[in-house]
Design an enzyme around this catalytic site. Structure first.
Site, PDB file in Angstrom:
ATOM      1  N   GLY A   1       0.819  -1.200   0.000  1.00 18.82           N
ATOM      2  CA  GLY A   1       0.000   0.000   0.000  1.00 18.82           C
ATOM      3  C   GLY A   1       0.855   1.253   0.000  1.00 18.82           C
ATOM      4  O   GLY A   1       2.018   1.243  -0.410  1.00 18.82           O
ATOM      5  N   CYS A   2       0.287   2.333   0.465  1.00 20.06           N
ATOM      6  CA  CYS A   2       0.949   3.626   0.475  1.00 20.06           C
ATOM      7  C   CYS A   2       2.245   3.578   1.274  1.00 20.06           C
ATOM      8  O   CYS A   2       2.254   3.161   2.422  1.00 20.06           O
ATOM      9  CB  CYS A   2       0.008   4.671   1.072  1.00 20.06           C
ATOM     10  SG  CYS A   2       0.749   6.280   1.313  1.00 20.06           S
TER      11      CYS A   2
END
Length: 244
Positions: free
Chosen positions: A66-67
């Site tokens: 993810g981020c």
């Protein structure tokens, strides 16, 4: 992770769910279609059965989940980590820039390079943190509202031993039904890590009130402190000013 102007709109979409469903459960699983039950909470998954034999003091690990703002912020609080750098892995040097990576067409994932002292924290413990609180490893090519292969769950092993241990650990977690859905994490060896732009480094620490950080990423750091207190580092190890 999108440009800041779109983060505000997305934060407004997830905030009612956070208030209604409980911060940790909603943040961790993102209430995304096809994901695990929102009733599940971050927790310490079992450690790898097969421990790494390499006891070289200074080692490197690269994870994507993810981020990279949140992933970096989490590992900056792990004792024994010497640096945690946000960047890109999986594609070429020519496309290792934010604007191209965010198209999802470069092969890159938003990743974090972790340099660690193996005498203080093992690769196995770092994987425990990664699979327990850093992201949801059952989501394929996404994390919550962040959608695309650039947000995939991946271990980029730096040695053959890391590759073997990571693959064995994924099988172990699946066989033990540690999660209610199969793990989607890939193991991608032989990929180069490229450091991200300076404005992405230490983003979680530098932007604590930004809605995406406050509602999506900071609760993961809080879960690290609660569940991994034995390796918790109070002051984050910042990347600012570090070379490479």
């Amino acid at each position: 992770m999108h440009h800041v102007k779109s983060l505000l709109a997305r934060a407004l979409n997830v905030r009612p769910l956070l208030l209604a469903g409980g911060v940790l459960g909603v943040v961790y699983y993102g209430w995304s279609a096809g994901g695990p039950s929102a009733a599940e909470q971050p927790r310490v998954v079992p450690p790898p059965v097969v421990a790494t034999r390499d006891r070289s003091k200074i080692q490197t690990a690269v994870f994507a989940g993810g981020c990279f703002w949140g992933t970096q912020g989490i590992f900056q609080h792990v004792n024994g980590v010497l640096s945690a750098t946000a960047g890109y892995a999986g594609g070429s040097a020519e496309t290792a820039v934010y604007e191209l990576t965010e198209t999802g067409s470069t092969g890159h994932a938003e990743a974090v390079r972790i340099v660690f002292d193996a005498s203080k924290v093992s690769f196995g413990t770092l994987m425990q943190v990664f699979f327990s609180v850093a992201h949801d490893p059952t989501q394929l090519n996404r994390q919550g509202a962040d959608v695309g292969p650039q947000y995939r769950s991946t271990v980029f092993p730096q040695t053959k031993e890391q590759a073997n241990v990571a693959s064995a650990y994924i099988r172990q977690l699946d066989q033990s039904h540690a999660f209610s859905s199969p793990i989607a994490t890939t193991v991608e060896a032989g990929k180069t890590f490229y450091k991200a732009e300076d404005y992405h480094q230490d983003y979680l620490v530098n932007n604590p009130t930004q809605p995406y950080i406050a509602f999506v990423e900071q609760p993961k750091v809080d879960a690290l402190q609660r569940l991994f207190h034995s390796v918790w580092r109070e002051e984050p190890l910042l990347e600012a000013g570090r070379r490479g």
